[in-house]
Design a protein around this motif. Structure first.
Motif: not given
Length: 222
Positions: A64-65, A72, A74, A91, A110-111
């Motif tokens: 994640q970011d 995450e 976006k 991903c 997860h993302k």
């Protein structure tokens, strides 16, 4: 100018609120980043600019970011009518060594467990520097949304496991799709082929379909 990572969700969302209404040119100028004339060759530029401003830490790593916040990031380019202009990359898809992999342990889950969506004007008639940044929203999939994602992921991964990766098209899946993910068609990677033999094929990525992201924005903004 490098921005330190936000300490908590409140600080992250304050930064998101502060940049809402700014143009990409204003934000880029603040960080001393040149603005490309168009995004055909700089497709990831907008996302990188927003990452820089908000203090994202993951870079290109498969996490994640904002890993310490479980978020995450976006960016989502919108048309003049407010509709998403393109699918959203999630991903890379695993094409080998997938025995025993389940939805709960997948990178897609997860993302997408908590996403910060930042809408941005994306109409090509608007010069890149003049495109405005919209109000960001923090989203977590509800039960129905997660079920749709899980169902598509499981169906696509089953086809990959059966050696049918090359027959999976962007039409597969209601909300999630599998597409080639590479700089060009010459880039190849290993995958499961017919009868379990290894083949070489283009890398694939998971993408969210525009109808799904449009429904997320509609729910957030009414």
């Amino acid at each position: 100018m490098t921005t330190p990572a936000p300490k908590d969700l409140d600080e992250l969302m304050q930064r998101v609120d502060d940049m809402a209404g700014l143009t990409l040119g204003q934000l880029a100028s603040h960080h001393g980043i040149p603005v490309p004339e168009n995004l055909r060759r700089d497709k990831g530029w907008t996302g990188q600019l927003i990452e820089t401003h908000l203090g994202a830490t993951a870079g290109s790593k498969p996490m994640q970011d904002f890993i310490h916040l479980g978020v995450e990031l976006k960016t989502i380019p919108l048309s003049l009518s407010g509709s998403p202009l393109e699918t959203t990359y999630v991903c890379v898809a695993p094409l080998i060594n997938i025995q025993g992999l389940c939805w709960q342990d997948s990178l897609v889950k997860h993302k997408l467990q908590r996403v910060l969506w930042v809408p941005i004007e994306g109409d090509r008639q608007i010069p890149v520097a003049q495109r405005r940044i919209g109000t960001g929203i923090l989203w977590e999939p509800n039960n129905d949304e997660e079920q749709l994602l899980k169902q598509d992921w499981e169906e696509i991964m089953e086809l990959i496991a059966l050696g049918k990766v090359e027959s999976v098209s962007a039409r597969h899946g209601d909300v999630l799709q599998l597409r080639p993910k590479a700089a060009n068609s010459k880039v190849v990677t290993e995958a499961i082929g017919k009868e379990g033999k290894t083949i070489m094929t283009n890398p694939r990525g998971f993408y969210l379909k525009t109808g799904f992201t449009a429904s997320i924005l509609a729910r957030a903004f009414g």
